[in-house]
Structure formats: structure tokens, C-alpha cells
Enzyme design. Structure first.
Site, PDB file in Angstrom:
ATOM      1  N   GLY A   1      -3.124 -10.899 -28.243  1.00 21.65           N
ATOM      2  CA  GLY A   1      -2.207 -11.126 -28.439  1.00 21.65           C
ATOM      3  C   GLY A   1      -3.052 -10.185 -29.780  1.00 21.65           C
ATOM      4  O   GLY A   1      -3.790  -8.990 -29.387  1.00 21.65           O
TER       5      GLY A   1
ATOM      6  N   HIS B   1      -4.047 -11.758 -32.279  1.00 21.68           N
ATOM      7  CA  HIS B   1      -4.565 -12.165 -33.122  1.00 21.68           C
ATOM      8  C   HIS B   1      -6.475 -12.189 -32.679  1.00 21.68           C
ATOM      9  O   HIS B   1      -6.495 -12.281 -31.806  1.00 21.68           O
ATOM     10  CB  HIS B   1      -3.932 -13.916 -32.501  1.00 21.68           C
ATOM     11  CG  HIS B   1      -5.025 -14.633 -33.173  1.00 21.68           C
ATOM     12  ND1 HIS B   1      -4.980 -14.917 -34.000  1.00 21.68           N
ATOM     13  CD2 HIS B   1      -5.601 -16.357 -33.406  1.00 21.68           C
ATOM     14  CE1 HIS B   1      -6.798 -15.466 -35.130  1.00 21.68           C
ATOM     15  NE2 HIS B   1      -6.543 -16.406 -33.857  1.00 21.68           N
TER      16      HIS B   1
ATOM     17  N   HIS C   1      -9.095 -20.781 -30.971  1.00 18.16           N
ATOM     18  CA  HIS C   1      -9.114 -20.809 -30.133  1.00 18.16           C
ATOM     19  C   HIS C   1     -10.392 -21.026 -28.862  1.00 18.16           C
ATOM     20  O   HIS C   1     -11.803 -19.614 -28.871  1.00 18.16           O
ATOM     21  CB  HIS C   1      -8.371 -19.496 -29.755  1.00 18.16           C
ATOM     22  CG  HIS C   1      -8.252 -18.755 -28.273  1.00 18.16           C
ATOM     23  ND1 HIS C   1      -7.012 -18.917 -27.951  1.00 18.16           N
ATOM     24  CD2 HIS C   1      -8.437 -18.203 -27.097  1.00 18.16           C
ATOM     25  CE1 HIS C   1      -6.158 -18.422 -26.356  1.00 18.16           C
ATOM     26  NE2 HIS C   1      -7.414 -18.001 -26.329  1.00 18.16           N
TER      27      HIS C   1
ATOM     28  N   ASP D   1     -10.792 -20.650 -21.725  1.00 19.31           N
ATOM     29  CA  ASP D   1      -9.808 -20.501 -20.725  1.00 19.31           C
ATOM     30  C   ASP D   1      -8.933 -22.120 -21.087  1.00 19.31           C
ATOM     31  O   ASP D   1     -10.336 -23.055 -21.642  1.00 19.31           O
ATOM     32  CB  ASP D   1      -9.419 -20.243 -19.328  1.00 19.31           C
ATOM     33  CG  ASP D   1      -8.487 -20.156 -18.670  1.00 19.31           C
ATOM     34  OD1 ASP D   1      -7.242 -20.166 -19.678  1.00 19.31           O
ATOM     35  OD2 ASP D   1      -8.324 -20.400 -17.233  1.00 19.31           O
ATOM     36  N   GLY D   2      -7.861 -22.759 -20.739  1.00 15.77           N
ATOM     37  CA  GLY D   2      -7.638 -24.072 -21.338  1.00 15.77           C
ATOM     38  C   GLY D   2      -7.156 -24.355 -22.709  1.00 15.77           C
ATOM     39  O   GLY D   2      -7.432 -25.286 -22.664  1.00 15.77           O
ATOM     40  N   ASN D   3      -6.945 -23.284 -23.823  1.00 17.61           N
ATOM     41  CA  ASN D   3      -7.057 -23.588 -25.058  1.00 17.61           C
ATOM     42  C   ASN D   3      -5.637 -24.103 -25.481  1.00 17.61           C
ATOM     43  O   ASN D   3      -5.117 -25.560 -26.085  1.00 17.61           O
ATOM     44  CB  ASN D   3      -6.902 -22.067 -25.745  1.00 17.61           C
ATOM     45  CG  ASN D   3      -8.319 -21.669 -26.083  1.00 17.61           C
ATOM     46  OD1 ASN D   3      -9.105 -22.094 -26.845  1.00 17.61           O
ATOM     47  ND2 ASN D   3      -8.674 -20.704 -25.206  1.00 17.61           N
ATOM     48  N   GLY D   4      -4.622 -23.452 -24.585  1.00 17.02           N
ATOM     49  CA  GLY D   4      -2.995 -24.087 -24.510  1.00 17.02           C
ATOM     50  C   GLY D   4      -3.016 -25.289 -24.190  1.00 17.02           C
ATOM     51  O   GLY D   4      -1.803 -26.104 -24.912  1.00 17.02           O
TER      52      GLY D   4
ATOM     53  N   THR E   1      -4.913 -28.143 -23.594  1.00 18.42           N
ATOM     54  CA  THR E   1      -6.001 -28.597 -24.296  1.00 18.42           C
ATOM     55  C   THR E   1      -5.135 -28.715 -26.213  1.00 18.42           C
ATOM     56  O   THR E   1      -4.670 -29.846 -26.263  1.00 18.42           O
ATOM     57  CB  THR E   1      -6.964 -27.796 -24.815  1.00 18.42           C
ATOM     58  OG1 THR E   1      -7.818 -28.150 -23.266  1.00 18.42           O
ATOM     59  CG2 THR E   1      -8.221 -29.047 -26.018  1.00 18.42           C
TER      60      THR E   1
END
Length: 451
Positions: free
Chosen positions: A310, A312, A356, A360-363, A365
């Protein structure tokens, strides 16, 4: 090759048929505008892959293989939440003039006692110029008069982020700050009371056992759905219980489910019973399982590219490890441990997403880490439902803009909703957890608990 800006738009392509939609990617490279079209249907897979290639220069005969690993300037699209990447521009003089005119007219309407019109005019002023400090402050005053103290305080805080020395905003926020803190603490007390009520239910209670099992599948369903996974709850149960694939569904989506299942088993068997002392390796192990079946190369590894989410811009890849060390140090600090568990869990979630650290997979985790903290404190794991996706990302953006409290309140609301569902399901006449429903946004009513 220098990439200075990028934007995404959608259009119909007549030559491909009236029902064919394309996504146009506009990239300014070294001062030249390049427009690339991708079929809208390939957004989740081919579009992001092709966009990565484009941004790394490979379509132009350039790649970063000659660059030292970790020093690349290539960009990567890191989240399915990222559909539009644009840089905020300052409002023009005409926009500022229109916003000021709307503000002055709103003040006149307020003086005449026409608060509804004043309200609409202030919203109009902020729609065209979201960072108009005077409009933020005046709308805050209007909301404060309407007893919406929390929202008024947020507007004063936002005004101070933009203009830290604004005298009117400073005075108003000094007045509302302690009131909002009292409101937040009362909400935490209500949540604590519901936790005690839930803990009073015997662990061998069959209804509790059944609803916790259902919650497990619901959590996987919603946490992958937030990221764009299209598998249904029934399909997810089938994959986990039988280990057989679902015909007609992508293997990547099914591997996301298997990864979440593996990560949750690791959390439940290893981390929940270990109070405190969450390590860097623990977070890497969670991520290694979350992403391991989809991208084994990147699973459990920090990203090596700069990413944009976004508006950020997370830390540069060379700084990720340092930020993670500081984050883990905070996780185990007395300051963090002394926070209310819901506040601690929400801040841990936000801080990890802010860094971050992974491609991928940050959310996923971050949501697992949040639940580790809650479960270690005796709270049930919470589920952020896919129907709350828009609000979820909105409060994360608000945190990025300088005020993390709306995000903490959102997580607190999710915690209360989860507790209410568990208490209802274990009542004298229990019902199961509600099936995923597109019209669901949140529980409209909460269970009253004496504090």
C-alpha cells in the site's frame, strides 16, 4: 533503470470481447511512462509474477544477477492485499482552497445550529484534503459534542501527527486523552470478565471441546481467505482430515491450508505452554511452516528485496534482521509483559507486519504470533474473519499513519466476539459456530457480563 512511480487501473478491451477486463500497470522508468496490460483474472498468480519480472527489469533485458545478494534494488509485490501502489501527492492550491471554503461554511452552519450540514461539509473538506488540520480538529470538536470521544480523540491525534504544535489540537487532545484511556481500560475489563467466565467451564466439557475444534478449522479458513484463498470451509476440513486434494482447486491454495495446519500444530504443541521468551527462531519456525508447502525456498528466510505494501514502505532488506532483533527484545521486555494481553498481542501483530520481514506470509505469521501471546496469557485464540478484511487493513493503515490505538481496539473487538461465540456455544442450549456468511461483519450484540 530507475522506477519512480507505478499505478494500476482497470479497463475493458474491446478487441478481446466486451466482457474482458484488463488491469493496466503504469510504470515511470527513468522518466518514461510504460503501460503494461494484464488480464484481470491473472491477478493472483501470473500478474504478480509478471509484475515482479517487469519491476526487476527482466522484460527489458536487464536483471540483477550481477548485483550482490541483499543489495538489489528490485521491487517485489509482497501481499495479495496490494492491488494499487501509488504515492500520495500533496493537494493543489485549488484543492486547499475548496477544503478551506467547505470548512468555513461548516463553521457557519454550526453557528446556526445546523450540525448535520456542518458534519457533511467537514467530511467533504477531509475527503478532498485528508490532512487538513483545521478540518480534522473542528470535526473532532463536533464529534466530542456528540459524545463520540474515541473518534474525536483520534482526529485530534491525526491532526497532531500532521502538525505537532497545533495549539487547538493539543488542548483538545489533552482533554480527551485520559477519557479515551478510561474507555479502553473498561473494555479490557469486560473482556477479562468474559475470559474468567470461559475459564470456569470444565476443560472436559464436550461442548467446549467441540467448539474449540470447530474454531481451529474456522481460523484456518478465515486467515487464508483474508489473503485471497478461495477454498471453502468444507474443502479445508476435507484437506486437513483426509490429506486428499480437492479436485478443481489450485495446489497452491491447498498447500497454504496444509502450511497453516502445520504452523498451528507447532504453535499448540511447542509455544503455547512456554510462557514468555519468544525467540527469533520461534518466529522463523512459524513462518517456515506457514510458507513451507508453497515456497520452500523463501520459507523461514528473511526477504532479500525491498517491498511496498500500500502506502507503507517496510524497512530495507539489509535492516530487516536488526529490526527483528529489536522486535524480539521488545517481545520479552518487562514493558511488553506488563501490557494488557490483548494490547500486547495487538502491538506484536502490528510491529511484525510493519517490519514485513518475509516475502510472503507476513499476515498469517503475525496473526499466529498474536494468538501465541493470547494463549500464553490464558485467552482463547481469536479469529479475524474474512468479512472484516476491509476494516482490518484500514486500521492497519491508520496505525501506519501514526495512531495504533484503532488497531488495538479492532483486535479487542475481535477478542470479545470470539469469547461471545465460545460462551454462546457452551451455553445450556449450545449452538455451533456460525458458518461463513458473506453478510457477517461482527456480532451485533455482545454478552453482558457483570464487572
Amino acid at each position: 533503470m530507475t522506477i519512480t512511480s507505478m499505478a494500476v487501473a482497470e479497463t475493458r478491451c474491446a478487441s478481446l470481447g466486451s466482457q474482458t477486463w484488463l488491469r493496466a500497470v503504469l510504470v515511470v522508468i527513468s522518466g518514461s511512462l510504460v503501460v503494461v496490460f494484464f488480464p484481470l483474472g491473472c491477478l493472483e498468480n501470473h500478474y504478480k509474477t509478471a509484475l515482479n519480472v517487469l519491476l526487476q527489469g527482466n522484460l527489458f533485458g536487464w536483471n540483477d544477477r550481477n548485483h550482490t545478494l541483499g543489495q538489489t534494488t528490485g521491487l517485489a509485490v509482497a501481499s495479495t492485499a496490494l492491488e494499487i501502489l501509488v504515492f500520495k501527492q500533496k493537494p493543489t492550491s485549488d484543492i486547499r482552497f475548496e477544503a478551506k471554503a467547505a470548512l468555513n461554511q461548516a463553521l457557519e452552519m454550526k453557528r446556526q445550529g445546523k450540525k448535520d450540514k456542518a458534519h457533511k461539509l467537514l467530511h467533504h473538506a477531509l475527503k478532498i484534503d485528508p490532512n487538513h488540520v483545521d478540518a480534522l480538529t473542528e470535526l473532532g470538536i463536533l464529534l466530542e459534542e456528540e459524545k463520540d470521544i474515541v473518534q474525536a480523540d483520534y482526529l485530534y491525534s491525526k491532526a497532531l501527527v500532521i502538525s505537532p504544535h497545533n495549539e487547538k489540537a493539543l488542548v483538545n487532545r489533552d482533554r480527551t486523552l485520559h477519557l479515551v484511556e478510561e474507555i479502553d481500560q473498561r473494555f479490557f475489563s469486560i473482556i477479562d470478565s468474559k475470559v474468567k467466565k470461559l475459564m470456569s467451564i470444565p476443560k472436559g466439557n464436550p461442548a467446549l471441546h467441540r467448539v474449540m475444534e470447530e474454531s481451529y478449522f474456522h481460523h484456518i479458513y478465515h486467515t487464508v481467505a483474508i489473503e485471497g484463498n478461495t477454498l471453502s470451509l468444507a474443502e479445508i476440513r476435507h484437506i486437513i482430515e483426509t490429506r486428499y486434494a480437492v479436485p478443481g482447486k489450485s495446489l497452491e491454495e491447498q498447500n497454504e491450508v496444509i502450511g497453516m495446519h502445520a504452523a498451528m500444530k507447532y504453535v499448540n504443541t511447542t509455544l503455547v505452554s512456554r510462557i514468555g521468551s519468544v525467540t527469533n527462531e520461534d518466529i522463523l519456525e512459524i513462518h517456515r511452516r506457514v510458507l513451507g508447502y508453497v515456497d520452500p525456498v523463501e520459507a523461514g528466510c528473511y526477504r532479500r528485496n525491498q517491498v511496498f505494501v500500500g502506502h507503507h514502505i517496510p524497512p530495507h532488506p539489509r535492516d530487516v534482521e536488526k529490526h527483528m532483533q529489536e522486535f524480539v527484545q521488545w517481545l520479552n521486555s518487562d514493558d511488553a509483559m506488563n501490557l494488557h494481553p490483548v494490547e500486547f498481542a495487538a502491538l506484536a501483530h502490528y510491529k511484525l507486519v510493519y517490519i514485513h520481514p518475509f516475502v510472503d506470509g507476513n499476515g498469517r505469521t503475525s496473526r499466529l504470533l498474536m494468538n501465541v501471546i493470547l494463549m500464553q496469557a490464558g485467552y482463547p485464540p481469536i479469529t479475524i474473519r474474512k468479512e472484516q478484511r476491509s476494516e482490518y487493513y484500514h486500521v492497519l493503515e491508520m496505525a501506519n499513519e501514526g495512531d495504533v490505538r484503532p488497531f488495538i481496539r479492532f483486535i479487542a473487538k475481535c477478542a470479545e466476539t470470539t469469547l461471545d461465540l465460545l460462551l454462546i456455544a457452551t451455553a445450556e442450549h449450545p449452538v455451533g459456530l456460525p458458518e461463513p456468511n458473506p453478510s457477517f461483519s461482527e456480532c451485533k450484540q455482545t454478552i453482558a457480563v457483570k464487572t
